[in-house]
Motif scaffolding. Sequence first.
Motif, PDB file in Angstrom:
ATOM      1  N   GLU A  98       0.813  -1.209   0.000  1.00  0.00           N
ATOM      2  CA  GLU A  98       0.000   0.000   0.000  1.00  0.00           C
ATOM      3  C   GLU A  98       0.847   1.260   0.000  1.00  0.00           C
ATOM      4  OE1 GLU A  98      -2.625  -0.191   3.283  1.00  0.00           O
ATOM      5  OE2 GLU A  98      -3.709  -1.951   2.559  1.00  0.00           O
ATOM      6  N   ALA A  99       2.113   1.153   0.326  1.00  0.00           N
ATOM      7  CA  ALA A  99       2.971   2.341   0.357  1.00  0.00           C
ATOM      8  C   ALA A  99       3.223   2.887  -1.042  1.00  0.00           C
ATOM      9  CB  ALA A  99       4.304   2.010   1.030  1.00  0.00           C
ATOM     10  N   PHE A 100       3.085   2.047  -2.062  1.00  0.00           N
ATOM     11  CA  PHE A 100       3.373   2.490  -3.411  1.00  0.00           C
ATOM     12  C   PHE A 100       2.210   3.305  -3.979  1.00  0.00           C
ATOM     13  CE2 PHE A 100       6.001  -1.365  -3.011  1.00  0.00           C
ATOM     14  CZ  PHE A 100       7.243  -0.822  -3.332  1.00  0.00           C
ATOM     15  N   LEU A 101       2.543   4.350  -4.710  1.00  0.00           N
ATOM     16  CA  LEU A 101       1.538   5.171  -5.356  1.00  0.00           C
ATOM     17  C   LEU A 101       0.795   4.354  -6.409  1.00  0.00           C
ATOM     18  CD1 LEU A 101       0.480   8.161  -5.762  1.00  0.00           C
ATOM     19  CD2 LEU A 101       2.042   8.246  -7.690  1.00  0.00           C
ATOM     20  N   GLN A 102      -0.525   4.479  -6.422  1.00  0.00           N
ATOM     21  CA  GLN A 102      -1.335   3.808  -7.426  1.00  0.00           C
ATOM     22  C   GLN A 102      -1.864   4.849  -8.404  1.00  0.00           C
ATOM     23  OE1 GLN A 102      -4.817   1.764  -6.022  1.00  0.00           O
ATOM     24  NE2 GLN A 102      -5.217   0.786  -7.999  1.00  0.00           N
ATOM     25  N   PRO A 103      -1.246   4.978  -9.582  1.00  0.00           N
ATOM     26  CA  PRO A 103      -1.701   5.983 -10.542  1.00  0.00           C
ATOM     27  C   PRO A 103      -3.039   5.596 -11.157  1.00  0.00           C
ATOM     28  CG  PRO A 103       0.009   4.635 -11.519  1.00  0.00           C
ATOM     29  CD  PRO A 103      -0.098   4.210 -10.082  1.00  0.00           C
ATOM     30  N   GLN A 104      -3.826   6.600 -11.505  1.00  0.00           N
ATOM     31  CA  GLN A 104      -5.106   6.396 -12.176  1.00  0.00           C
ATOM     32  C   GLN A 104      -4.992   6.868 -13.628  1.00  0.00           C
ATOM     33  OE1 GLN A 104      -7.571   4.788 -10.623  1.00  0.00           O
ATOM     34  NE2 GLN A 104      -6.232   4.671  -8.832  1.00  0.00           N
ATOM     35  N   PRO A 105      -5.721   6.237 -14.548  1.00  0.00           N
ATOM     36  CA  PRO A 105      -5.614   6.615 -15.967  1.00  0.00           C
ATOM     37  C   PRO A 105      -5.814   8.106 -16.224  1.00  0.00           C
ATOM     38  CG  PRO A 105      -6.810   4.555 -15.759  1.00  0.00           C
ATOM     39  CD  PRO A 105      -6.589   5.052 -14.360  1.00  0.00           C
ATOM     40  N   ALA A 106      -6.696   8.741 -15.479  1.00  0.00           N
ATOM     41  CA  ALA A 106      -6.953  10.164 -15.684  1.00  0.00           C
ATOM     42  C   ALA A 106      -5.736  11.022 -15.348  1.00  0.00           C
ATOM     43  CB  ALA A 106      -8.153  10.607 -14.849  1.00  0.00           C
ATOM     44  N   GLN A 107      -4.799  10.467 -14.601  1.00  0.00           N
ATOM     45  CA  GLN A 107      -3.599  11.219 -14.215  1.00  0.00           C
ATOM     46  C   GLN A 107      -2.482  11.122 -15.247  1.00  0.00           C
ATOM     47  OE1 GLN A 107      -3.213   9.011 -10.405  1.00  0.00           O
ATOM     48  NE2 GLN A 107      -3.248  11.021  -9.421  1.00  0.00           N
ATOM     49  N   PRO A 109      -1.752  12.389 -18.338  1.00  0.00           N
ATOM     50  CA  PRO A 109      -1.104  13.598 -18.870  1.00  0.00           C
ATOM     51  C   PRO A 109      -0.309  14.357 -17.811  1.00  0.00           C
ATOM     52  CG  PRO A 109      -3.370  13.438 -19.647  1.00  0.00           C
ATOM     53  CD  PRO A 109      -3.207  12.413 -18.572  1.00  0.00           C
ATOM     54  N   ALA A 110      -0.866  14.484 -16.607  1.00  0.00           N
ATOM     55  CA  ALA A 110      -0.169  15.226 -15.555  1.00  0.00           C
ATOM     56  C   ALA A 110       1.107  14.515 -15.136  1.00  0.00           C
ATOM     57  CB  ALA A 110      -1.094  15.416 -14.347  1.00  0.00           C
ATOM     58  N   LEU A 111       1.047  13.189 -14.974  1.00  0.00           N
ATOM     59  CA  LEU A 111       2.233  12.438 -14.587  1.00  0.00           C
ATOM     60  C   LEU A 111       3.302  12.500 -15.675  1.00  0.00           C
ATOM     61  CD1 LEU A 111       0.619   9.254 -12.972  1.00  0.00           C
ATOM     62  CD2 LEU A 111       1.856  11.078 -11.789  1.00  0.00           C
ATOM     63  N   ALA A 112       2.872  12.340 -16.927  1.00  0.00           N
ATOM     64  CA  ALA A 112       3.826  12.389 -18.037  1.00  0.00           C
ATOM     65  C   ALA A 112       4.500  13.753 -18.104  1.00  0.00           C
ATOM     66  CB  ALA A 112       3.117  12.076 -19.354  1.00  0.00           C
ATOM     67  N   SER A 113       3.734  14.809 -17.881  1.00  0.00           N
ATOM     68  CA  SER A 113       4.302  16.160 -17.921  1.00  0.00           C
ATOM     69  C   SER A 113       5.332  16.345 -16.812  1.00  0.00           C
ATOM     70  CB  SER A 113       3.182  17.192 -17.782  1.00  0.00           C
ATOM     71  OG  SER A 113       3.704  18.506 -17.805  1.00  0.00           O
ATOM     72  N   GLN A 114       5.027  15.853 -15.614  1.00  0.00           N
ATOM     73  CA  GLN A 114       5.983  15.953 -14.511  1.00  0.00           C
ATOM     74  C   GLN A 114       7.253  15.168 -14.805  1.00  0.00           C
ATOM     75  OE1 GLN A 114       3.036  14.780 -11.357  1.00  0.00           O
ATOM     76  NE2 GLN A 114       3.978  16.447 -10.225  1.00  0.00           N
ATOM     77  N   LEU A 115       7.091  13.976 -15.357  1.00  0.00           N
ATOM     78  CA  LEU A 115       8.257  13.152 -15.682  1.00  0.00           C
ATOM     79  C   LEU A 115       9.140  13.828 -16.723  1.00  0.00           C
ATOM     80  CD1 LEU A 115       6.523   9.652 -15.838  1.00  0.00           C
ATOM     81  CD2 LEU A 115       8.120  10.437 -14.079  1.00  0.00           C
ATOM     82  N   LYS A 139      -6.032  -1.205 -30.971  1.00  0.00           N
ATOM     83  CA  LYS A 139      -4.992  -2.139 -30.581  1.00  0.00           C
ATOM     84  C   LYS A 139      -3.617  -1.734 -31.086  1.00  0.00           C
ATOM     85  CE  LYS A 139      -8.123  -6.084 -30.191  1.00  0.00           C
ATOM     86  NZ  LYS A 139      -8.476  -7.416 -30.712  1.00  0.00           N
ATOM     87  N   ALA A 140      -3.563  -0.920 -32.122  1.00  0.00           N
ATOM     88  CA  ALA A 140      -2.274  -0.516 -32.683  1.00  0.00           C
ATOM     89  C   ALA A 140      -2.165   0.998 -32.811  1.00  0.00           C
ATOM     90  CB  ALA A 140      -2.081  -1.160 -34.054  1.00  0.00           C
ATOM     91  N   GLY A 141      -3.022   1.728 -32.112  1.00  0.00           N
ATOM     92  CA  GLY A 141      -2.988   3.189 -32.180  1.00  0.00           C
ATOM     93  C   GLY A 141      -3.313   3.808 -30.835  1.00  0.00           C
ATOM     94  N   LEU A 142      -3.273   5.133 -30.782  1.00  0.00           N
ATOM     95  CA  LEU A 142      -3.576   5.844 -29.549  1.00  0.00           C
ATOM     96  C   LEU A 142      -5.059   5.685 -29.231  1.00  0.00           C
ATOM     97  CD1 LEU A 142      -1.464   9.071 -30.136  1.00  0.00           C
ATOM     98  CD2 LEU A 142      -0.811   6.964 -28.938  1.00  0.00           C
ATOM     99  N   ALA A 143      -5.361   5.439 -27.952  1.00  0.00           N
ATOM    100  CA  ALA A 143      -6.721   5.069 -27.575  1.00  0.00           C
ATOM    101  C   ALA A 143      -7.532   6.217 -27.004  1.00  0.00           C
ATOM    102  CB  ALA A 143      -6.678   3.923 -26.552  1.00  0.00           C
ATOM    103  N   SER A 144      -6.928   7.370 -26.743  1.00  0.00           N
ATOM    104  CA  SER A 144      -7.663   8.464 -26.120  1.00  0.00           C
ATOM    105  C   SER A 144      -6.982   9.791 -26.414  1.00  0.00           C
ATOM    106  CB  SER A 144      -7.751   8.252 -24.605  1.00  0.00           C
ATOM    107  OG  SER A 144      -6.457   8.356 -24.019  1.00  0.00           O
ATOM    108  N   LEU A 145      -7.713  10.874 -26.134  1.00  0.00           N
ATOM    109  CA  LEU A 145      -7.137  12.205 -26.279  1.00  0.00           C
ATOM    110  C   LEU A 145      -5.974  12.401 -25.318  1.00  0.00           C
ATOM    111  CD1 LEU A 145     -10.371  14.382 -26.666  1.00  0.00           C
ATOM    112  CD2 LEU A 145      -8.746  13.700 -28.449  1.00  0.00           C
ATOM    113  N   ASP A 146      -6.069  11.794 -24.124  1.00  0.00           N
ATOM    114  CA  ASP A 146      -4.966  11.913 -23.160  1.00  0.00           C
ATOM    115  C   ASP A 146      -3.688  11.288 -23.711  1.00  0.00           C
ATOM    116  OD1 ASP A 146      -6.450  13.296 -21.339  1.00  0.00           O
ATOM    117  OD2 ASP A 146      -6.882  11.583 -20.046  1.00  0.00           O
ATOM    118  N   GLU A 147      -3.813  10.132 -24.346  1.00  0.00           N
ATOM    119  CA  GLU A 147      -2.630   9.508 -24.938  1.00  0.00           C
ATOM    120  C   GLU A 147      -2.082  10.374 -26.067  1.00  0.00           C
ATOM    121  OE1 GLU A 147      -3.317   5.485 -26.069  1.00  0.00           O
ATOM    122  OE2 GLU A 147      -3.755   4.808 -24.012  1.00  0.00           O
ATOM    123  N   GLY A 148      -2.968  11.009 -26.828  1.00  0.00           N
ATOM    124  CA  GLY A 148      -2.513  11.916 -27.868  1.00  0.00           C
ATOM    125  C   GLY A 148      -1.767  13.110 -27.296  1.00  0.00           C
ATOM    126  N   ARG A 149      -2.237  13.620 -26.164  1.00  0.00           N
ATOM    127  CA  ARG A 149      -1.552  14.733 -25.511  1.00  0.00           C
ATOM    128  C   ARG A 149      -0.160  14.325 -25.058  1.00  0.00           C
ATOM    129  NH1 ARG A 149      -5.307  16.704 -20.805  1.00  0.00           N
ATOM    130  NH2 ARG A 149      -3.465  18.004 -20.413  1.00  0.00           N
TER     131      ARG A 149
END
Length: 262
Positions: A98-107, A109-115, A139-149
Amino acid sequence: MTTLQQALRGAAATRPQDRGRAEVLLVLGAGGALGSAVLARALACGRFARVQALVDKPLASAVRGFEPLPAAALDARLAADTAVIVFERARHSNGRDEAFLQPQPAQLPALASQLLRGGVRRLLVVVPHAPALLPQALKAGLASLDEGRVAAMGFEQLLFLRPAQAGGARAAGGWVQRVADGWLAQLAWMVPLREQPVRAVRLAELVVELAWRLAHAAPATRVLPPELLWLAAQAPDAGELLAAWLSGAAWPEAAPVPVQRW
C-alpha cells in the motif's frame, strides 16, 4: 510472501552483469500484482544501476539498487532516464504494498508532464484492458485524447503496451451486476488465444526488457500490437524479437493456433 518481498529478495541475490548501458529506471504503480512483478524483474535483472519506485507513504529499504521515491520528488529534477507507468484494472492491497503510489488513468497527462520536466526521456505506459472489449482500431494506435496529448509532449521514446488482464473476483452484487459478469465471462471463451492474458510474471519480463531496450532504439512513439505481445511471451528469446520490432523490422507470423474443441 508478498510480491514485494520476492522483489527485494531477488534484488539482494547476486545479479548477472550486463554489457548494456545501465541507467536509472523509475516505476510508477509498483504496488499491484503486475506493478510488483515489474519491480521484482527490474531489480533482479541487473540491467539498471538503480531502480526507483514512487511511494506516497514512508517505505524504508536497505536493498542495494532499490530506492523508494516520494511522490513530491516528481516536482524536482529526477535521476531516472526511463520511467514505466503501470495502470491496473484491479489492485488487492496486502499491507506493505500500500505504500506504493497507485496511478489512475486520468492522471496520465499530468504524470507524463511531470516526468518530462524532471528529465525522463523515455516513457513506457502499461494499460491493461479487459479481453474482447478493446476495439480493433485501438490495438495498434492511440486510444484516447490523453494519450494523444502525451504523444505530443516530446518524449524521446514513448511506448504504449495494452496487455489483456484477467478480471479479479468481484464482491456479490445485484442481479444486474451478476448478469453483466456472466456476459463478460462468456465473452472470454470467444477471445482468440493470441489476445488472452499473459501471466503477470512473464508480462513483467517483457515490460522490463522493452524499458531497457528503448535506450538503444530510434526515437518514436509506438504501440505494441497484442499479437506481438503474445508472440514474445511464447518466444524462448523475446529480447531479439522485441529488438527487431523496435528497429522497424517485420516480425514473424505466428504459427496457426489449433482450434480448441469442447
